[in-house]
Design a protein around this motif. Structure first.
Motif, PDB file in Angstrom:
ATOM      1  N   LYS A 219       0.836  -1.207   0.000  1.00 41.01           N
ATOM      2  CA  LYS A 219       0.000   0.000   0.000  1.00 41.01           C
ATOM      3  C   LYS A 219       0.868   1.252   0.000  1.00 41.01           C
ATOM      4  CE  LYS A 219      -4.176  -1.823   2.238  1.00 41.01           C
ATOM      5  NZ  LYS A 219      -5.081  -1.702   3.416  1.00 41.01           N
ATOM      6  N   ARG A 220       1.949   1.199   0.747  1.00 45.56           N
ATOM      7  CA  ARG A 220       2.850   2.358   0.800  1.00 45.56           C
ATOM      8  C   ARG A 220       3.431   2.645  -0.582  1.00 45.56           C
ATOM      9  NH1 ARG A 220       6.622   6.363   3.298  1.00 45.56           N
ATOM     10  NH2 ARG A 220       7.254   7.142   1.280  1.00 45.56           N
ATOM     11  N   LEU A 221       3.914   1.624  -1.278  1.00 45.61           N
ATOM     12  CA  LEU A 221       4.505   1.799  -2.606  1.00 45.61           C
ATOM     13  C   LEU A 221       3.456   2.255  -3.617  1.00 45.61           C
ATOM     14  CD1 LEU A 221       6.898  -1.283  -2.788  1.00 45.61           C
ATOM     15  CD2 LEU A 221       7.431   1.065  -2.126  1.00 45.61           C
ATOM     16  N   ALA A 222       2.236   1.727  -3.479  1.00 48.52           N
ATOM     17  CA  ALA A 222       1.149   2.148  -4.377  1.00 48.52           C
ATOM     18  C   ALA A 222       0.800   3.616  -4.142  1.00 48.52           C
ATOM     19  CB  ALA A 222      -0.078   1.263  -4.155  1.00 48.52           C
ATOM     20  N   PHE A 223       0.795   4.037  -2.876  1.00 46.19           N
ATOM     21  CA  PHE A 223       0.501   5.441  -2.554  1.00 46.19           C
ATOM     22  C   PHE A 223       1.569   6.347  -3.159  1.00 46.19           C
ATOM     23  CE2 PHE A 223       0.144   9.314  -0.198  1.00 46.19           C
ATOM     24  CZ  PHE A 223      -1.194   9.416   0.160  1.00 46.19           C
ATOM     25  N   ASP A 224       2.846   5.939  -3.051  1.00 46.15           N
ATOM     26  CA  ASP A 224       3.939   6.719  -3.652  1.00 46.15           C
ATOM     27  C   ASP A 224       3.738   6.878  -5.153  1.00 46.15           C
ATOM     28  OD1 ASP A 224       5.683   7.383  -1.503  1.00 46.15           O
ATOM     29  OD2 ASP A 224       6.350   5.321  -1.402  1.00 46.15           O
ATOM     30  N   GLU A 225       3.336   5.793  -5.805  1.00 44.09           N
ATOM     31  CA  GLU A 225       3.155   5.826  -7.259  1.00 44.09           C
ATOM     32  C   GLU A 225       2.020   6.764  -7.650  1.00 44.09           C
ATOM     33  OE1 GLU A 225       2.508   2.717 -11.013  1.00 44.09           O
ATOM     34  OE2 GLU A 225       2.480   2.000  -8.945  1.00 44.09           O
ATOM     35  N   LEU A 226       0.888   6.644  -6.948  1.00 45.32           N
ATOM     36  CA  LEU A 226      -0.256   7.508  -7.252  1.00 45.32           C
ATOM     37  C   LEU A 226       0.069   8.978  -6.967  1.00 45.32           C
ATOM     38  CD1 LEU A 226      -3.146   5.305  -5.814  1.00 45.32           C
ATOM     39  CD2 LEU A 226      -2.699   5.802  -8.220  1.00 45.32           C
ATOM     40  N   LEU A 227       0.754   9.232  -5.852  1.00 45.06           N
ATOM     41  CA  LEU A 227       1.108  10.602  -5.501  1.00 45.06           C
ATOM     42  C   LEU A 227       2.043  11.210  -6.545  1.00 45.06           C
ATOM     43  CD1 LEU A 227       1.040  12.976  -3.563  1.00 45.06           C
ATOM     44  CD2 LEU A 227       2.866  11.883  -2.230  1.00 45.06           C
ATOM     45  N   SER A 228       3.013  10.423  -7.011  1.00 44.09           N
ATOM     46  CA  SER A 228       3.954  10.933  -8.011  1.00 44.09           C
ATOM     47  C   SER A 228       3.239  11.261  -9.317  1.00 44.09           C
ATOM     48  CB  SER A 228       5.074   9.913  -8.255  1.00 44.09           C
ATOM     49  OG  SER A 228       4.566   8.731  -8.837  1.00 44.09           O
ATOM     50  N   HIS A 229       2.255  10.436  -9.701  1.00 43.85           N
ATOM     51  CA  HIS A 229       1.489  10.697 -10.923  1.00 43.85           C
ATOM     52  C   HIS A 229       0.687  11.994 -10.798  1.00 43.85           C
ATOM     53  CE1 HIS A 229       1.527   6.230 -12.381  1.00 43.85           C
ATOM     54  NE2 HIS A 229       2.682   6.833 -12.486  1.00 43.85           N
ATOM     55  N   GLN A 230       0.050  12.168  -9.660  1.00 41.61           N
ATOM     56  CA  GLN A 230      -0.755  13.369  -9.450  1.00 41.61           C
ATOM     57  C   GLN A 230       0.108  14.631  -9.435  1.00 41.61           C
ATOM     58  OE1 GLN A 230      -4.164  13.646  -9.335  1.00 41.61           O
ATOM     59  NE2 GLN A 230      -4.037  11.506  -9.993  1.00 41.61           N
ATOM     60  N   LEU A 231       1.271  14.536  -8.815  1.00 50.39           N
ATOM     61  CA  LEU A 231       2.175  15.686  -8.790  1.00 50.39           C
ATOM     62  C   LEU A 231       2.696  16.003 -10.188  1.00 50.39           C
ATOM     63  CD1 LEU A 231       4.252  14.969  -5.553  1.00 50.39           C
ATOM     64  CD2 LEU A 231       2.521  16.746  -5.881  1.00 50.39           C
ATOM     65  N   ALA A 232       2.985  14.977 -10.971  1.00 42.87           N
ATOM     66  CA  ALA A 232       3.465  15.199 -12.338  1.00 42.87           C
ATOM     67  C   ALA A 232       2.394  15.883 -13.184  1.00 42.87           C
ATOM     68  CB  ALA A 232       3.865  13.863 -12.968  1.00 42.87           C
ATOM     69  N   ILE A 233       1.146  15.436 -13.036  1.00 38.19           N
ATOM     70  CA  ILE A 233       0.037  16.057 -13.776  1.00 38.19           C
ATOM     71  C   ILE A 233      -0.133  17.513 -13.352  1.00 38.19           C
ATOM     72  CG2 ILE A 233      -2.471  16.029 -14.085  1.00 38.19           C
ATOM     73  CD1 ILE A 233      -2.308  12.961 -13.862  1.00 38.19           C
ATOM     74  N   SER A 234      -0.021  17.766 -12.049  1.00 38.48           N
ATOM     75  CA  SER A 234      -0.165  19.128 -11.533  1.00 38.48           C
ATOM     76  C   SER A 234       0.939  20.046 -12.065  1.00 38.48           C
ATOM     77  CB  SER A 234      -0.135  19.100 -10.003  1.00 38.48           C
ATOM     78  OG  SER A 234      -0.227  20.395  -9.474  1.00 38.48           O
ATOM     79  N   ILE A 235       2.169  19.537 -12.129  1.00 43.55           N
ATOM     80  CA  ILE A 235       3.287  20.339 -12.645  1.00 43.55           C
ATOM     81  C   ILE A 235       3.078  20.676 -14.118  1.00 43.55           C
ATOM     82  CG2 ILE A 235       5.755  20.241 -13.206  1.00 43.55           C
ATOM     83  CD1 ILE A 235       6.112  18.577 -10.635  1.00 43.55           C
ATOM     84  N   ILE A 236       2.640  19.705 -14.894  1.00 42.20           N
ATOM     85  CA  ILE A 236       2.403  19.928 -16.325  1.00 42.20           C
ATOM     86  C   ILE A 236       1.273  20.937 -16.535  1.00 42.20           C
ATOM     87  CG2 ILE A 236       1.620  18.838 -18.470  1.00 42.20           C
ATOM     88  CD1 ILE A 236       3.023  16.270 -17.479  1.00 42.20           C
ATOM     89  N   ARG A 237       0.190  20.777 -15.744  1.00 35.98           N
ATOM     90  CA  ARG A 237      -0.950  21.696 -15.864  1.00 35.98           C
ATOM     91  C   ARG A 237      -0.533  23.118 -15.506  1.00 35.98           C
ATOM     92  NH1 ARG A 237      -4.123  19.523 -12.309  1.00 35.98           N
ATOM     93  NH2 ARG A 237      -5.188  18.117 -13.772  1.00 35.98           N
ATOM     94  N   ASN A 238       0.236  23.256 -14.433  1.00 38.37           N
ATOM     95  CA  ASN A 238       0.705  24.572 -14.005  1.00 38.37           C
ATOM     96  C   ASN A 238       1.612  25.211 -15.063  1.00 38.37           C
ATOM     97  OD1 ASN A 238       1.007  26.675 -11.945  1.00 38.37           O
ATOM     98  ND2 ASN A 238       3.113  25.925 -11.742  1.00 38.37           N
ATOM     99  N   TYR A 239       2.457  24.403 -15.671  1.00 41.01           N
ATOM    100  CA  TYR A 239       3.355  24.898 -16.714  1.00 41.01           C
ATOM    101  C   TYR A 239       2.563  25.379 -17.931  1.00 41.01           C
ATOM    102  CZ  TYR A 239       6.844  24.805 -20.448  1.00 41.01           C
ATOM    103  OH  TYR A 239       7.638  25.153 -21.510  1.00 41.01           O
ATOM    104  N   ASN A 240       1.563  24.589 -18.327  1.00 40.74           N
ATOM    105  CA  ASN A 240       0.765  24.957 -19.505  1.00 40.74           C
ATOM    106  C   ASN A 240      -0.031  26.246 -19.280  1.00 40.74           C
ATOM    107  OD1 ASN A 240       1.670  22.785 -20.983  1.00 40.74           O
ATOM    108  ND2 ASN A 240      -0.037  21.450 -20.377  1.00 40.74           N
ATOM    109  N   GLN A 241      -0.503  26.446 -18.054  1.00 41.34           N
ATOM    110  CA  GLN A 241      -1.281  27.652 -17.759  1.00 41.34           C
ATOM    111  C   GLN A 241      -0.440  28.916 -17.826  1.00 41.34           C
ATOM    112  OE1 GLN A 241      -3.008  26.784 -13.946  1.00 41.34           O
ATOM    113  NE2 GLN A 241      -4.752  25.644 -14.812  1.00 41.34           N
ATOM    114  N   LYS A 242       0.871  28.783 -17.605  1.00 38.34           N
ATOM    115  CA  LYS A 242       1.756  29.947 -17.634  1.00 38.34           C
ATOM    116  C   LYS A 242       2.216  30.301 -19.049  1.00 38.34           C
ATOM    117  CE  LYS A 242       3.611  29.430 -12.953  1.00 38.34           C
ATOM    118  NZ  LYS A 242       4.835  29.199 -12.143  1.00 38.34           N
TER     119      LYS A 242
END
Length: 270
Positions: A219-242
């Motif tokens: 569960k810990r490793l799965a949480f890390d994977e999901l969190l990393s995906h969400q952060l990557a999507i957030s970074i890309i979205r933030n970059y595109n908005q700028k």
């Protein structure tokens, strides 16, 4: 940009000592070409190697570890004929069987008169105990090299459990201690241990329950994977908005010129 602490995990599998071109191709085919890909290839089962001093205490058709004394070698003279090593386990006869054997290697691994620990599947054939192609042949002083519980991985043709496990352990021994990135309240809520400890426990299970999907380390490793995906999507979205869009100037000159050359008059709808 990733932390320098984890750069090692993104190096090629060929950077591991002992990985030549042939093994590199096999590992790349199975998991990918980076060290981290080996870590994400989680075992799906375990083997228990029960150690017995008395062979009669061992169950047939199970994986066992026995102390033997080598008595005699009976070499094979035909391709289909097995190479037989006659041994005793606490005065009980047991045969070690090899097919397509390399005689010099077997003779050096099992010298007559010496004692060894062997591990493999115990069978009973033609009124004799036997182990065919033991997975471990260990000197008496090195008995601790045989693990009582071993993880089992999904493999590809040409790779063995021993080779895969050995190379995973090389990476685990180099794992860095990373700063925690999960919120403290979430760690407390789910009783998570660190990323490093979770990986170490996943690849060194003590029982099959350590590998099921409800296990806290998975569960810990799965949480890390999901969190990393969400952060990557957030970074890309933030970059595109700028980013500023391309401004297009509207002009009807070309359209008007085209309409004038038409041999008919357009309706209002057209």
């Amino acid at each position: 940009m990733r932390s320098e602490k984890i750069n090692l995990l993104f190096t090629s599998i060929s950077s591991l000592q002992g990985i030549g071109p042939k093994l590199e191709v096999l590992f790349n085919r199975l998991v990918g070409n980076k060290l981290v890909h080996l870590l994400w290839h989680i075992p799906y089962n375990v083997i228990k190697r029960n150690k017995h001093d008395n062979i009669h205490d061992a169950k047939l058709d199970t994986i066992v570890t026995l102390k033997i004394k080598i008595i005699e070698h009976k070499a094979s003279y035909f391709k289909r004929q097995p190479y037989k090593v006659i041994c005793n386990c606490n005065d009980v006869p047991i045969n070690i069987i090899f097919f397509n054997a390399r005689h010099p290697i077997i003779k050096s691994s099992l010298p007559i008169g010496e004692e060894k620990y062997i591990s493999g599947k115990l069978e009973y054939f033609r009124n004799s105990f036997q182990i065919t192609h033991p997975t471990h042949i260990i000197d008496i002083a090195n008995i601790n090299d045989i693990r009582e519980v071993e993880p089992i991985y999904g493999l590809t043709a040409g790779l063995t459990q021993k080779i895969f496990f050995k190379n995973v352990q090389k990476i685990l021994n180099k794992l860095p201690d990373l700063d925690e990135w999960i919120d403290k309240d979430i760690i407390k809520k789910y009783s998570f241990i660190s990323w490093k400890k979770s990986l170490l426990k996943i690849h060194n299970p003590e029982c099959i329950n350590d590998l099921n999907y409800q296990n806290i380390n998975r569960k810990r490793l799965a949480f890390d994977e999901l969190l990393s995906h969400q952060l990557a999507i957030s970074i890309i979205r933030n970059y595109n908005q700028k980013q500023k869009g391309i401004k297009l100037k509207s002009s009807t000159k070309l359209v008007d010129k085209f309409i004038k050359k038409l041999p008919f008059r357009l309706t209002n709808s057209q």
